[in-house]
Design a protein around this motif. Sequence first.
Motif, PDB file in Angstrom:
ATOM      1  N   PRO A  10       0.668  -1.472  -0.006  1.00  0.00           N
ATOM      2  CA  PRO A  10       0.073   0.033  -0.511  1.00  0.00           C
ATOM      3  C   PRO A  10       0.451   1.324   0.226  1.00  0.00           C
ATOM      4  O   PRO A  10       2.071   1.412   1.034  1.00  0.00           O
ATOM      5  CB  PRO A  10      -0.804   0.196   1.154  1.00  0.00           C
ATOM      6  N   GLY A  11       0.063   2.502  -0.563  1.00  0.00           N
ATOM      7  CA  GLY A  11       0.984   3.321  -0.223  1.00  0.00           C
ATOM      8  C   GLY A  11       1.527   3.929   1.021  1.00  0.00           C
ATOM      9  O   GLY A  11       0.553   3.911   2.235  1.00  0.00           O
ATOM     10  N   SER A  12       2.773   4.344   1.201  1.00  0.00           N
ATOM     11  CA  SER A  12       3.120   5.243   2.764  1.00  0.00           C
ATOM     12  C   SER A  12       3.091   3.875   3.196  1.00  0.00           C
ATOM     13  O   SER A  12       3.098   4.177   4.248  1.00  0.00           O
ATOM     14  CB  SER A  12       2.293   6.661   2.731  1.00  0.00           C
ATOM     15  N   MET A  13       2.939   2.516   2.960  1.00  0.00           N
ATOM     16  CA  MET A  13       3.502   1.687   3.698  1.00  0.00           C
ATOM     17  C   MET A  13       1.393   1.149   4.990  1.00  0.00           C
ATOM     18  O   MET A  13       1.785   0.930   5.624  1.00  0.00           O
ATOM     19  CB  MET A  13       4.090   0.915   4.353  1.00  0.00           C
ATOM     20  N   ALA A  14       1.515   2.329   4.328  1.00  0.00           N
ATOM     21  CA  ALA A  14      -0.541   2.659   5.034  1.00  0.00           C
ATOM     22  C   ALA A  14      -0.468   3.289   6.764  1.00  0.00           C
ATOM     23  O   ALA A  14      -0.707   2.843   7.373  1.00  0.00           O
ATOM     24  CB  ALA A  14      -1.094   1.343   4.903  1.00  0.00           C
ATOM     25  N   PHE A  15       1.027   3.467   6.460  1.00  0.00           N
ATOM     26  CA  PHE A  15       1.150   3.815   8.219  1.00  0.00           C
ATOM     27  C   PHE A  15       0.713   4.811   9.069  1.00  0.00           C
ATOM     28  O   PHE A  15       0.775   4.413  10.304  1.00  0.00           O
ATOM     29  CB  PHE A  15       3.113   4.464   7.797  1.00  0.00           C
ATOM     30  N   TYR A  16      -0.346   5.213   7.828  1.00  0.00           N
ATOM     31  CA  TYR A  16      -1.236   6.757   9.015  1.00  0.00           C
ATOM     32  C   TYR A  16      -2.701   5.744   9.610  1.00  0.00           C
ATOM     33  O   TYR A  16      -2.742   6.215   9.866  1.00  0.00           O
ATOM     34  CB  TYR A  16      -1.163   7.917   7.969  1.00  0.00           C
ATOM     35  N   LEU A  17      -2.425   4.547   9.139  1.00  0.00           N
ATOM     36  CA  LEU A  17      -3.816   3.766   9.548  1.00  0.00           C
ATOM     37  C   LEU A  17      -3.386   2.835  11.326  1.00  0.00           C
ATOM     38  O   LEU A  17      -3.645   2.594  11.710  1.00  0.00           O
ATOM     39  CB  LEU A  17      -4.065   2.490   8.627  1.00  0.00           C
ATOM     40  N   TRP A  18      -1.922   2.776  11.171  1.00  0.00           N
ATOM     41  CA  TRP A  18      -1.265   2.595  12.163  1.00  0.00           C
ATOM     42  C   TRP A  18      -0.698   3.027  13.449  1.00  0.00           C
ATOM     43  O   TRP A  18      -1.262   3.375  14.684  1.00  0.00           O
ATOM     44  CB  TRP A  18       0.102   1.740  11.999  1.00  0.00           C
ATOM     45  N   GLU A  19      -0.248   4.045  13.225  1.00  0.00           N
ATOM     46  CA  GLU A  19      -0.013   5.627  14.332  1.00  0.00           C
ATOM     47  C   GLU A  19      -1.110   5.452  14.893  1.00  0.00           C
ATOM     48  O   GLU A  19      -0.896   5.788  16.169  1.00  0.00           O
ATOM     49  CB  GLU A  19       0.020   6.785  13.051  1.00  0.00           C
ATOM     50  N   PRO A  20      -2.681   5.856  14.770  1.00  0.00           N
ATOM     51  CA  PRO A  20      -2.853   6.221  15.837  1.00  0.00           C
ATOM     52  C   PRO A  20      -3.324   5.450  16.362  1.00  0.00           C
ATOM     53  O   PRO A  20      -3.902   5.636  18.148  1.00  0.00           O
ATOM     54  CB  PRO A  20      -4.396   6.973  14.916  1.00  0.00           C
ATOM     55  N   GLY A  21      -2.826   4.036  15.774  1.00  0.00           N
ATOM     56  CA  GLY A  21      -3.207   2.640  17.463  1.00  0.00           C
ATOM     57  C   GLY A  21      -1.874   2.279  17.511  1.00  0.00           C
ATOM     58  O   GLY A  21      -1.802   1.460  18.703  1.00  0.00           O
ATOM     59  N   GLY A  22      -0.982   3.647  17.493  1.00  0.00           N
ATOM     60  CA  GLY A  22      -0.036   3.577  18.758  1.00  0.00           C
ATOM     61  C   GLY A  22       0.742   2.742  18.157  1.00  0.00           C
ATOM     62  O   GLY A  22       2.486   2.514  18.562  1.00  0.00           O
ATOM     63  N   VAL A  23       1.031   2.242  16.698  1.00  0.00           N
ATOM     64  CA  VAL A  23       2.122   1.430  15.724  1.00  0.00           C
ATOM     65  C   VAL A  23       2.734   3.356  15.492  1.00  0.00           C
ATOM     66  O   VAL A  23       2.761   3.110  13.855  1.00  0.00           O
ATOM     67  CB  VAL A  23       2.199   0.469  15.345  1.00  0.00           C
ATOM     68  N   LYS A  24       4.294   3.094  16.063  1.00  0.00           N
ATOM     69  CA  LYS A  24       5.197   4.923  15.358  1.00  0.00           C
ATOM     70  C   LYS A  24       5.059   3.610  13.487  1.00  0.00           C
ATOM     71  O   LYS A  24       5.613   2.546  13.293  1.00  0.00           O
ATOM     72  CB  LYS A  24       5.968   4.507  15.696  1.00  0.00           C
ATOM     73  N   PHE A  25       5.973   4.103  12.966  1.00  0.00           N
ATOM     74  CA  PHE A  25       6.299   4.448  11.172  1.00  0.00           C
ATOM     75  C   PHE A  25       7.519   3.724  11.131  1.00  0.00           C
ATOM     76  O   PHE A  25       7.326   2.199  10.537  1.00  0.00           O
ATOM     77  CB  PHE A  25       6.265   5.293  10.099  1.00  0.00           C
ATOM     78  N   GLN A  26       8.565   4.209  12.375  1.00  0.00           N
ATOM     79  CA  GLN A  26       9.656   3.492  12.578  1.00  0.00           C
ATOM     80  C   GLN A  26       9.413   2.136  13.001  1.00  0.00           C
ATOM     81  O   GLN A  26      10.025   0.859  12.860  1.00  0.00           O
ATOM     82  CB  GLN A  26      10.032   4.004  13.995  1.00  0.00           C
ATOM     83  N   LYS A  27       8.226   1.471  13.604  1.00  0.00           N
ATOM     84  CA  LYS A  27       8.088   0.871  14.509  1.00  0.00           C
ATOM     85  C   LYS A  27       7.080  -0.484  13.665  1.00  0.00           C
ATOM     86  O   LYS A  27       7.487  -1.578  13.187  1.00  0.00           O
ATOM     87  CB  LYS A  27       7.151   0.714  15.551  1.00  0.00           C
ATOM     88  N   LEU A  28       6.494   0.214  12.239  1.00  0.00           N
ATOM     89  CA  LEU A  28       5.822  -0.427  11.533  1.00  0.00           C
ATOM     90  C   LEU A  28       7.190  -1.105  10.842  1.00  0.00           C
ATOM     91  O   LEU A  28       6.814  -2.538  10.296  1.00  0.00           O
ATOM     92  CB  LEU A  28       4.923   0.604  10.227  1.00  0.00           C
ATOM     93  N   ILE A  29       8.041  -0.135   9.876  1.00  0.00           N
ATOM     94  CA  ILE A  29       9.327  -1.034   9.432  1.00  0.00           C
ATOM     95  C   ILE A  29       9.637  -2.037   9.851  1.00  0.00           C
ATOM     96  O   ILE A  29      10.113  -2.923   9.825  1.00  0.00           O
ATOM     97  CB  ILE A  29       9.773   0.379   8.840  1.00  0.00           C
ATOM     98  N   ASP A  30       9.512  -2.023  11.190  1.00  0.00           N
ATOM     99  CA  ASP A  30      10.688  -3.289  11.784  1.00  0.00           C
ATOM    100  C   ASP A  30      10.131  -4.798  11.868  1.00  0.00           C
ATOM    101  O   ASP A  30      10.333  -5.633  11.489  1.00  0.00           O
ATOM    102  CB  ASP A  30      10.728  -2.918  13.569  1.00  0.00           C
ATOM    103  N   ASN A  31       8.299  -4.070  12.092  1.00  0.00           N
ATOM    104  CA  ASN A  31       7.566  -5.390  12.318  1.00  0.00           C
ATOM    105  C   ASN A  31       8.015  -5.892  10.977  1.00  0.00           C
ATOM    106  O   ASN A  31       8.150  -6.826  10.772  1.00  0.00           O
ATOM    107  CB  ASN A  31       6.277  -4.623  12.499  1.00  0.00           C
ATOM    108  N   LEU A  32       8.145  -5.154   9.407  1.00  0.00           N
ATOM    109  CA  LEU A  32       7.501  -6.226   8.476  1.00  0.00           C
ATOM    110  C   LEU A  32       9.140  -6.170   7.607  1.00  0.00           C
ATOM    111  O   LEU A  32       9.690  -7.246   7.326  1.00  0.00           O
ATOM    112  CB  LEU A  32       7.456  -4.546   7.511  1.00  0.00           C
ATOM    113  N   ILE A  33      10.171  -6.380   8.532  1.00  0.00           N
ATOM    114  CA  ILE A  33      11.473  -6.810   8.161  1.00  0.00           C
ATOM    115  C   ILE A  33      12.249  -8.108   8.780  1.00  0.00           C
ATOM    116  O   ILE A  33      11.695  -9.171   8.107  1.00  0.00           O
ATOM    117  CB  ILE A  33      12.501  -5.836   8.320  1.00  0.00           C
TER     118      ILE A  33
END
Length: 396
Positions: A337-360
């Motif tokens: 997804p565009g921008s890895m949909a980070f803006y859908l996870w941040e409000p729930g407390g998963v920061k973009f950096q953490k999202l990237i970590d999880n994906l790796i």
Amino acid sequence: MMLNVAVMFGGRSVEHEVSVITGLQIIENIDKSKYRAIPVYISKEGRWYTGEALFDIRNYQDVSCLLKKCREAVLFPSYNLKTLCFYPFKTGLFKKEPDGIRVDVAFLAFHGAFGEDGCIQGLLELAGIPYTGPGVVGSGVGMDKIIMKDIFRSNDLPIVNYTWFFRKNYEKDPEAAIKNVESKLNYPVFVKPANLGSSIGITKAKTREELIDAVEIAIRYDRKVIIEEAVQDPLEINCSVMGMDDELSASLCEMPVSWQEFLSYEDKYLHNDGAKTGMKGASRKIPAPIPEDKTEEIKQLAKQAFKALDCAGVARIDFLVERESMKVYINEINTIPGSMAFYLWEPGGVKFQKLIDNLIEIALERRREQENNIYSFDTNLLKKASSGIKGAKARN
Ligand SMILES: Nc1ncnc2c1ncn2[C@@H]1O[C@H](COP(=O)(O)OP(=O)(O)O)[C@@H](O)[C@H]1O
Ligand SMILES: [Mg+2]
């Protein structure tokens, strides 16, 4: 140990520019204390480049000037070489391996053809390099709107009525193709190239004349065209899913705001400061202002859709909800997804950096899981054929 992460973006795709934005957002937000981000840009001509100049979005105003500051480099498909090799290859008398940079993980930020559809995933499988997102199959079926809908239907997931045809059959007998559509679907309908994105080549048609015009547009982009019934006055709700196999979590739901008949390329990228921030820039409401039970229903369906296509990493599943009946339909899945949909996870407390970590982490886990398979079989088939292959029958 610091991991070398090849962040790959661009490509021979109509969504090339959107991918550049997603790629640079990854590079900006990746945890630099754990990962060394190596930019790998694939040009619109399909050539591969790496270099510091790729980090700055301003340099993409003049790509030919940008590429002069970069080096050509490719990933070799040879298993376990795991090296981004500078091109042309230089080896020496005592140095068999070409110059290059070790790649521990590939972070895929492609959208559309040749990057989100299984092509690059196939190369990385051959090379044995862990990569983010779904595998070859999940990528391929997620990209093809016809096969995606066929699989959703066979999993009893709610989708609108649809039909499809090959471009060549339409060109052979347009009248018959149109009649066939009208025999199966009611107007208004949506006409889409089967393998595309960002609303490119998509048209809504209310009459036969509009349908013919819409098909003429769609067949320019793909050899297959899907036609589907329009959901009346729909609410658009998107939900992101993250994980692999059946260890899945769903994000908050969003409601993108559209200024036109349907969510267009302009709506997605050219309003607000979308040019700088990609999907993040589009107007939307998070959480989506819908009843709690509908939110729950959509989250469950999103996970089922993700699993049905054997996805992994993070995907965004887009829904259409009939405003009057509140009936929910799955429209499509975006496996990168565009921008890895980070803006859908941040409000729930998963920061973009953490999202990237999880994906790796998921990419490494998927690779480990695959290493559990055996890929050879002891047989004396070739010994038996040593007297010549005439008459041998290879039946796989
Ligand atoms: N069956 C449909 N009914 C109503 N609106 C639709 C339908 N299909 C697509 N749309 C509209 O067109 C937009 C783009 O279609 P979509 O299938 O998501 O293509 P893309 O992969 O290019 O994003 C959707 O966001 C929605 O606004
Ligand atoms: Mg879409």
